[in-house]
Write a protein that holds these residues in place. Structure first.
Motif, PDB file in Angstrom:
ATOM      1  N   UNK A 211       0.846  -1.204   0.000  1.00  0.00           N
ATOM      2  CA  UNK A 211       0.000   0.000   0.000  1.00  0.00           C
ATOM      3  C   UNK A 211       0.876   1.247   0.000  1.00  0.00           C
ATOM      4  N   UNK A 212       1.906   1.265   0.858  1.00  0.00           N
ATOM      5  CA  UNK A 212       2.822   2.400   0.885  1.00  0.00           C
ATOM      6  C   UNK A 212       3.494   2.575  -0.473  1.00  0.00           C
ATOM      7  N   UNK A 213       3.910   1.455  -1.058  1.00  0.00           N
ATOM      8  CA  UNK A 213       4.588   1.496  -2.348  1.00  0.00           C
ATOM      9  C   UNK A 213       3.652   2.056  -3.438  1.00  0.00           C
ATOM     10  N   UNK A 214       2.406   1.615  -3.421  1.00  0.00           N
ATOM     11  CA  UNK A 214       1.424   2.090  -4.391  1.00  0.00           C
ATOM     12  C   UNK A 214       1.179   3.591  -4.199  1.00  0.00           C
ATOM     13  N   UNK A 215       1.074   4.033  -2.944  1.00  0.00           N
ATOM     14  CA  UNK A 215       0.873   5.457  -2.669  1.00  0.00           C
ATOM     15  C   UNK A 215       2.076   6.281  -3.114  1.00  0.00           C
ATOM     16  N   UNK A 216       3.265   5.721  -2.977  1.00  0.00           N
ATOM     17  CA  UNK A 216       4.458   6.412  -3.441  1.00  0.00           C
ATOM     18  C   UNK A 216       4.423   6.565  -4.959  1.00  0.00           C
ATOM     19  N   UNK A 217       4.060   5.495  -5.655  1.00  0.00           N
ATOM     20  CA  UNK A 217       3.988   5.547  -7.116  1.00  0.00           C
ATOM     21  C   UNK A 217       2.930   6.530  -7.595  1.00  0.00           C
ATOM     22  N   UNK A 218       1.800   6.603  -6.873  1.00  0.00           N
ATOM     23  CA  UNK A 218       0.716   7.528  -7.232  1.00  0.00           C
ATOM     24  C   UNK A 218       1.075   8.970  -6.918  1.00  0.00           C
ATOM     25  N   UNK A 219       2.046   9.145  -6.043  1.00  0.00           N
ATOM     26  CA  UNK A 219       2.399  10.496  -5.626  1.00  0.00           C
ATOM     27  C   UNK A 219       1.613  10.953  -4.415  1.00  0.00           C
ATOM     28  N   UNK A 220       0.850  10.038  -3.817  1.00  0.00           N
ATOM     29  CA  UNK A 220       0.059  10.379  -2.625  1.00  0.00           C
ATOM     30  C   UNK A 220       0.978  10.683  -1.440  1.00  0.00           C
ATOM     31  N   UNK A 221       2.107  10.006  -1.391  1.00  0.00           N
ATOM     32  CA  UNK A 221       3.113  10.263  -0.352  1.00  0.00           C
ATOM     33  C   UNK A 221       4.453  10.495  -1.049  1.00  0.00           C
ATOM     34  N   UNK A 222       5.343  11.201  -0.362  1.00  0.00           N
ATOM     35  CA  UNK A 222       6.668  11.403  -0.943  1.00  0.00           C
ATOM     36  C   UNK A 222       7.646  10.350  -0.419  1.00  0.00           C
ATOM     37  N   UNK A 223       8.866  10.373  -0.924  1.00  0.00           N
ATOM     38  CA  UNK A 223       9.848   9.346  -0.557  1.00  0.00           C
ATOM     39  C   UNK A 223      10.165   9.366   0.930  1.00  0.00           C
ATOM     40  N   UNK A 224      10.243  10.555   1.503  1.00  0.00           N
ATOM     41  CA  UNK A 224      10.556  10.647   2.931  1.00  0.00           C
ATOM     42  C   UNK A 224       9.484   9.933   3.764  1.00  0.00           C
ATOM     43  N   UNK A 225       8.235  10.209   3.466  1.00  0.00           N
ATOM     44  CA  UNK A 225       7.129   9.563   4.192  1.00  0.00           C
ATOM     45  C   UNK A 225       7.179   8.061   3.972  1.00  0.00           C
ATOM     46  N   UNK A 226       7.446   7.650   2.740  1.00  0.00           N
ATOM     47  CA  UNK A 226       7.533   6.224   2.427  1.00  0.00           C
ATOM     48  C   UNK A 226       8.615   5.553   3.263  1.00  0.00           C
ATOM     49  N   UNK A 227       9.807   6.145   3.288  1.00  0.00           N
ATOM     50  CA  UNK A 227      10.911   5.525   4.021  1.00  0.00           C
ATOM     51  C   UNK A 227      10.659   5.509   5.521  1.00  0.00           C
ATOM     52  N   UNK A 228      10.080   6.574   6.045  1.00  0.00           N
ATOM     53  CA  UNK A 228       9.760   6.601   7.482  1.00  0.00           C
ATOM     54  C   UNK A 228       8.696   5.555   7.817  1.00  0.00           C
ATOM     55  N   UNK A 229       7.680   5.466   6.973  1.00  0.00           N
ATOM     56  CA  UNK A 229       6.598   4.506   7.227  1.00  0.00           C
ATOM     57  C   UNK A 229       7.114   3.071   7.153  1.00  0.00           C
ATOM     58  N   UNK A 230       7.931   2.792   6.141  1.00  0.00           N
ATOM     59  CA  UNK A 230       8.441   1.416   6.017  1.00  0.00           C
ATOM     60  C   UNK A 230       9.450   1.116   7.107  1.00  0.00           C
ATOM     61  N   UNK A 231      10.220   2.115   7.520  1.00  0.00           N
ATOM     62  CA  UNK A 231      11.166   1.905   8.625  1.00  0.00           C
ATOM     63  C   UNK A 231      10.394   1.528   9.888  1.00  0.00           C
ATOM     64  N   UNK A 232       9.336   2.286  10.165  1.00  0.00           N
ATOM     65  CA  UNK A 232       8.502   1.977  11.329  1.00  0.00           C
ATOM     66  C   UNK A 232       7.848   0.615  11.194  1.00  0.00           C
ATOM     67  N   UNK A 233       7.401   0.315   9.998  1.00  0.00           N
ATOM     68  CA  UNK A 233       6.736  -0.963   9.744  1.00  0.00           C
ATOM     69  C   UNK A 233       7.677  -2.128  10.041  1.00  0.00           C
ATOM     70  N   UNK A 234       8.876  -2.052   9.526  1.00  0.00           N
ATOM     71  CA  UNK A 234       9.821  -3.157   9.695  1.00  0.00           C
ATOM     72  C   UNK A 234      10.451  -3.179  11.087  1.00  0.00           C
ATOM     73  N   UNK A 235      10.417  -2.059  11.784  1.00  0.00           N
ATOM     74  CA  UNK A 235      10.931  -2.078  13.157  1.00  0.00           C
ATOM     75  C   UNK A 235       9.956  -2.787  14.085  1.00  0.00           C
ATOM     76  N   UNK A 236       8.699  -2.911  13.649  1.00  0.00           N
ATOM     77  CA  UNK A 236       7.685  -3.594  14.455  1.00  0.00           C
ATOM     78  C   UNK A 236       7.745  -5.117  14.317  1.00  0.00           C
TER      79      UNK A 236
END
Length: 72
Positions: free
Chosen positions: A44-69
């Motif tokens: 979902x994050x990846x799709x939102x990044x491709x759509x431009x709904x989120x920027x790279x910074x938000x994507x990396x922070x979200x995935x970092x948090x996701x994988x830290x869990x």
């Protein structure tokens, strides 16, 4: 030792092994479900990044948090 005693011992050992394997299977199923939820969120994050709904910074922070869990 008589054969019936040995048979009972083997049956008890097999039952304990069965219970241990069932617990291991349950744990693996929980881990699998957790990983699949993480993968779905990542997609979902990846799709939102491709759509431009989120920027790279938000994507990396979200995935970092996701994988830290991950606790598997």
């Amino acid at each position: 030792m008589n054969a019936s005693y040995l048979a009972r011992c083997e049956a008890a050992a097999a039952e304990q092994q069965n219970k241990r394997l069932e617990r291991e299977l349950e744990l693996l199923e929980k881990k699998h479900n957790t990983i699949m939820k993480i993968v779905e969120k990542f997609r979902i994050y990846q799709m939102n990044l491709k759509k431009g709904t989120i920027n790279e910074h938000v994507f990396f922070e979200a995935t970092k948090d996701l994988f830290s869990d991950i606790n598997v």
